[in-house]
Enzyme design. Structure first.
Site, PDB file in Angstrom:
ATOM      1  N   HIS A  64       0.836  -1.204   0.000  1.00 41.11           N
ATOM      2  CA  HIS A  64       0.000   0.000   0.000  1.00 41.11           C
ATOM      3  C   HIS A  64       0.867   1.248   0.000  1.00 41.11           C
ATOM      4  O   HIS A  64       2.037   1.217   0.355  1.00 41.11           O
ATOM      5  CB  HIS A  64      -0.976   0.000   1.185  1.00 41.11           C
ATOM      6  CG  HIS A  64      -0.406   0.521   2.462  1.00 41.11           C
ATOM      7  ND1 HIS A  64      -0.355   1.856   2.754  1.00 41.11           N
ATOM      8  CD2 HIS A  64       0.150  -0.118   3.512  1.00 41.11           C
ATOM      9  CE1 HIS A  64       0.200   2.017   3.945  1.00 41.11           C
ATOM     10  NE2 HIS A  64       0.523   0.835   4.423  1.00 41.11           N
ATOM     11  N   CYS A  65       0.249   2.337  -0.440  1.00 39.93           N
ATOM     12  CA  CYS A  65       0.888   3.653  -0.412  1.00 39.93           C
ATOM     13  C   CYS A  65      -0.197   4.642   0.026  1.00 39.93           C
ATOM     14  O   CYS A  65      -1.119   4.267   0.742  1.00 39.93           O
ATOM     15  CB  CYS A  65       1.503   4.003  -1.768  1.00 39.93           C
ATOM     16  SG  CYS A  65       0.320   4.080  -3.129  1.00 39.93           S
ATOM     17  N   LYS A  66      -0.085   5.875  -0.420  1.00 42.99           N
ATOM     18  CA  LYS A  66      -1.079   6.876  -0.023  1.00 42.99           C
ATOM     19  C   LYS A  66      -2.413   6.648  -0.711  1.00 42.99           C
ATOM     20  O   LYS A  66      -3.452   6.613  -0.072  1.00 42.99           O
ATOM     21  CB  LYS A  66      -0.552   8.281  -0.325  1.00 42.99           C
ATOM     22  CG  LYS A  66      -1.485   9.386   0.093  1.00 42.99           C
ATOM     23  CD  LYS A  66      -0.879  10.761  -0.186  1.00 42.99           C
ATOM     24  CE  LYS A  66      -1.845  11.855   0.209  1.00 42.99           C
ATOM     25  NZ  LYS A  66      -1.280  13.193  -0.085  1.00 42.99           N
ATOM     26  N   ILE A  93      -3.716   4.036   1.928  1.00 38.95           N
ATOM     27  CA  ILE A  93      -4.000   4.319   3.335  1.00 38.95           C
ATOM     28  C   ILE A  93      -5.121   5.358   3.467  1.00 38.95           C
ATOM     29  O   ILE A  93      -5.843   5.353   4.458  1.00 38.95           O
ATOM     30  CB  ILE A  93      -2.732   4.737   4.113  1.00 38.95           C
ATOM     31  CG1 ILE A  93      -2.977   4.610   5.611  1.00 38.95           C
ATOM     32  CG2 ILE A  93      -2.250   6.113   3.700  1.00 38.95           C
ATOM     33  CD1 ILE A  93      -1.754   4.544   6.473  1.00 38.95           C
TER      34      ILE A  93
END
Length: 99
Positions: A64-66, A93
């Site tokens: 995951h990232c932003k 996220i």
């Protein structure tokens, strides 16, 4: 492997059946907010960390990232390296924090 929703990941964390979670955001982003139990490996450092991840080749891994873009790149990279069960957290996220 299909990507994972924030709801599914939260449910799995609550049940104690969470996959390995890798946060590919930069370290400073991870310090601001993180998913409990996740491991931070910034996208640019991922190629150099493959040896550390060798034991996860056939394990379910969620990246995951932003918002989902960097983690989509991480998923593609890991799959090219032979990782068989990589999933991207849909919405990153940001989506996770809204559930």
């Amino acid at each position: 492997m299909t990507d994972i929703t924030a709801t599914e990941l939260k449910d799995r964390l609550a049940q104690g059946t969470a996959p390995v979670i890798i946060d590919v955001r930069e370290t400073w982003e991870n310090e601001e907010s993180r998913i409990e139990g996740s491991r931070n490996i910034p996208l640019g450092e991922l190629p150099g960390k493959l040896d550390d991840l060798e034991d996860l080749r056939d394990t379910e891994v969620v990246v995951h990232c932003k918002g989902g873009s960097r983690s989509a790149s991480a998923k593609a990279f890991l799959q090219q390296q032979g990782f068989t069960q990589v999933r991207n957290l849909i919405g990153g996220i940001q989506g996770y924090q809204q559930v």
